[in-house]
Scaffold this active site. Structure first.
Site, short mmCIF file in Angstrom:
data_model
loop_
_atom_site.label_atom_id
_atom_site.label_comp_id
_atom_site.label_asym_id
_atom_site.label_seq_id
_atom_site.Cartn_x
_atom_site.Cartn_y
_atom_site.Cartn_z
N ASP A 175 46.54 133.60 -14.73
CA ASP A 175 48.01 133.65 -14.36
C ASP A 175 48.69 132.16 -14.49
O ASP A 175 49.89 132.28 -14.80
CB ASP A 175 48.35 134.32 -12.94
N ASN B 237 48.97 139.45 -17.86
CA ASN B 237 49.49 140.44 -16.96
C ASN B 237 49.92 139.64 -15.83
O ASN B 237 49.79 139.99 -14.70
CB ASN B 237 48.15 141.39 -16.49
N ASP C 217 50.00 142.31 -1.45
CA ASP C 217 48.79 141.76 -1.97
C ASP C 217 47.74 142.15 -1.12
O ASP C 217 46.58 141.93 -1.65
CB ASP C 217 49.17 140.38 -2.43
N HIS D 186 42.08 142.32 -10.36
CA HIS D 186 41.48 141.45 -9.69
C HIS D 186 41.29 141.75 -8.14
O HIS D 186 40.29 141.48 -7.50
CB HIS D 186 42.20 139.96 -9.67
N ARG D 187 42.59 142.19 -7.38
CA ARG D 187 42.61 142.56 -5.99
C ARG D 187 41.45 143.73 -5.78
O ARG D 187 40.98 143.81 -4.69
CB ARG D 187 43.93 142.55 -5.69
N LYS E 113 42.11 136.39 -13.18
CA LYS E 113 43.56 136.49 -13.07
C LYS E 113 44.04 135.51 -12.04
O LYS E 113 44.92 134.81 -12.34
CB LYS E 113 44.07 137.84 -12.88
O1 S3P Z 1 56.89 136.08 -6.07
C1 S3P Z 1 55.52 136.05 -6.09
O2 S3P Z 1 54.89 134.88 -6.32
C2 S3P Z 1 54.87 137.39 -6.03
C3 S3P Z 1 55.59 138.33 -5.32
C4 S3P Z 1 54.97 139.51 -5.10
O3 S3P Z 1 55.27 140.36 -6.06
P1 S3P Z 1 56.44 141.56 -5.81
O4 S3P Z 1 58.00 141.01 -5.56
O5 S3P Z 1 56.62 142.30 -7.29
O6 S3P Z 1 56.05 142.54 -4.71
C5 S3P Z 1 53.42 139.50 -5.15
O7 S3P Z 1 52.97 140.62 -5.29
C6 S3P Z 1 53.12 138.77 -6.35
O8 S3P Z 1 51.43 138.76 -6.19
C7 S3P Z 1 53.30 137.33 -6.32
C1 PEP Z 2 50.93 141.43 -7.91
C2 PEP Z 2 50.00 140.21 -8.46
O1 PEP Z 2 50.54 139.56 -9.29
P1 PEP Z 2 51.82 139.45 -10.59
O2 PEP Z 2 52.92 140.48 -10.03
O3 PEP Z 2 52.18 138.18 -10.37
O4 PEP Z 2 50.98 139.77 -12.05
C3 PEP Z 2 49.07 139.99 -7.66
O5 PEP Z 2 48.61 139.12 -7.85
O6 PEP Z 2 48.38 140.63 -6.72
#
Ligand code: S3P
Ligand code: PEP
Length: 439
Positions: free
Chosen positions: A59, A105, A324, A395-396, A421
């Site tokens: 990521d 992704n 998450d 990944h989670r 990821k």
């Molecule tokens: O802004 C961020 O860094 C994130 C926001 C969250 O997503 P959502 O806002 O889509 O829930 C989270 O799930 C993601 O892993 C990281």
């Molecule tokens: C939702 C996640 O990531 P992102 O939305 O940044 O792909 C995550 O890391 O659980």
């Protein structure tokens, strides 16, 4: 570059019989790293901005690759302990005027860069893996259109690929929906100070994952940027502003830490996660409070949090702010007395996979009784048995389900490499905390 790790097609988890006694510092926060990279790129700093302890994973690599394509200099230093981001002397805010970006992704990369490239002049295209082409972005495109930017979904389905044709963001009033993802709002907020005039951003309706928006605002302020919040859901960002910062240190990743504290809850014994500041930017640290409510003992001292396992009780919880960690809690719930109900997380159906249905499927495969609802699920603990579990390129899912394998013989994780990821070294660290078990 991420060191090339080779992962097997499947990984059998070895159960252990003793309580844990381990301390671990997990890698840097994905969310903070990707925000810091964006803010550093937009900073006026002749010698660049040095970011310490960034996360090195898929990521963040796609963020780094994309920023390089946009014309920024990015260099790893001190054996990957730091990274330096530089905008070339004399270059405009977005140096390139054309780029085709690939974000795999990574939701943060897709959403943050869609807003950021709108600050440039020219045409930019952003695309990712097939699943990214199913993840919504229409609400962000709509906000950019209100501001006068041409922002389109190439296949007209409000999902990537995205094409931005722009001559900068004029600024002005904008209403944005963030009920599917807070990342739309975070992306727009980080771009706002660099518009030609001030921006007043009003969130239309409820928004999800609030702590991530607070993280965005806090980091912008760390970069010397003024953000005014006259009322909940209303942000006023004066513009143009100049971001200033030469150095920034990134906290360990709280979502990644959730697996290890959950390991103590499931296996017994204690796990300490270290390196977290007393006042953290990360909402997911609240996961330890959830474990405390379920019966664990939690001790917070200077920069370390220790979770000691105890008899676990099921819990009924709104997890919107810490979604998450839904899958982590799903794994813990299997070992509690009484059911666990997770509410208000309908938006996690739009993440790496539909996480509500994926979690329900795989916990059932292991023997739990699960009731799936539109916005969450209820897990009834039952005697579990081994199975090969699917991970849906998430990944989670892989990291959470691995925890069950500590107690239940015969758990095999399909596609364990999907951890790359956000946590390429997860399996080494998972093995290490088990080897440091108390006798
Ligand atoms: O802004 C961020 O860094 C994130 C926001 C969250 O997503 P959502 O806002 O889509 O829930 C989270 O799930 C993601 O892993 C990281
Ligand atoms: C939702 C996640 O990531 P992102 O939305 O940044 O792909 C995550 O890391 O659980």
């Amino acid at each position: 570059m991420t060191e090339a790790r080779v992962y097997p097609a499947q990984l059998a988890i070895q159960p252990i019989s003793h309580p844990l006694a381990a301390t671990i510092r997990v890698p840097g926060s994905k969310s903070i790293t990707n925000r810091a990279l964006v803010l550093a790129a937009l900073t006026k700093a002749p010698d660049g901005v040095t970011l310490d302890y960034p996360l090195e994973s898929e990521d963040t690599e796609v963020m780094i690759d994309s920023l390089r394509k946009l014309g920024y200099g990015i260099e790893w230093r001190d054996q990957q302990r730091s990274i330096v981001v530089t905008r070339p002397m004399g270059a405009s805010l977005i140096p390139a005027n054309h780029a085709d970006l690939y974000v795999a992704n990574s939701g943060t990369t897709m959403r943050f860069l869609t807003a950021m490239v709108a600050l440039g002049t020219g045409q930019f295209r952003l695309d990712g893996v097939p699943r990214m082409r199913e993840r919504p972005i229409g609400d962000l495109l709509d906000a950019l259109k209100q501001l006068g930017v041409s922002a389109t979904s190439e296949t007209a389905n409000d999902c990537p690929p995205v094409v931005i044709q722009t001559d900068g963001i004029p600024g002005g009033e904008v209403a944005i929906r963030a009920g599917m993802s807070s990342q739309f709002l975070s992306g727009l907020l980080m771009a706002a100070p660099f518009a030609r005039s001030s921006m007043s951003i009003r969130v239309a309706g409820e928004f999800v994952s609030e702590p991530y928006v607070a993280m965005t605002v806090a980091m912008m302020r760390d970069w010397g940027i003024t953000v005014v919040t006259p009322a909940p859901g209303h942000y006023v960002v004066p513009a143009p502003q100049v971001a200033t910062r030469s150095h920034y240190s990134i906290e360990p990743d709280a979502s990644a830490a959730s697996y290890f504290v959950a390991a103590a809850a499931i296996q017994g014994g204690r796990v300490t996660v270290s390196g977290f500041p007393n006042v953290s930017l990360q909402g997911d640290l609240a996961f330890v409070d959830v474990l405390e409510e379920m019966g664990c003992q939690v001790t917070k001292s200077d920069s370390a949090i220790t979770v000691q396992g105890g008899t676990l009780r099921g819990i009924d919880l709104d997890m919107n702010a810490i979604s998450d960690t839904v899958m982590t809690l799903g794994a813990v719930a299997c070992f509690a007395e009484g059911p666990t109900t997770i509410r208000n997380v309908a938006h996690i159906r739009h993440k790496e996979t539909d996480r509500i249905s994926a979690l329900a499927n795989e916990l059932r495969r292991l023997g739990a009784e699960v009731i799936e609802r539109a916005d969450g699920l209820t897990i009834h603990p039952r005697p579990l048995h081994g199975a090969t579990v699917q991970t849906y390129r998430d990944h989670r899912m892989a990291m959470s389900l691995s925890l069950i394998g500590m107690r239940v013989p015969g758990v095999v994780i399909d596609d364990p490499g999907c951890v790359a990821k956000t946590y390429p070294g997860y399996w080494e660290d998972f093995a290490a905390i088990q080897n440091r078990a108390a006798n």
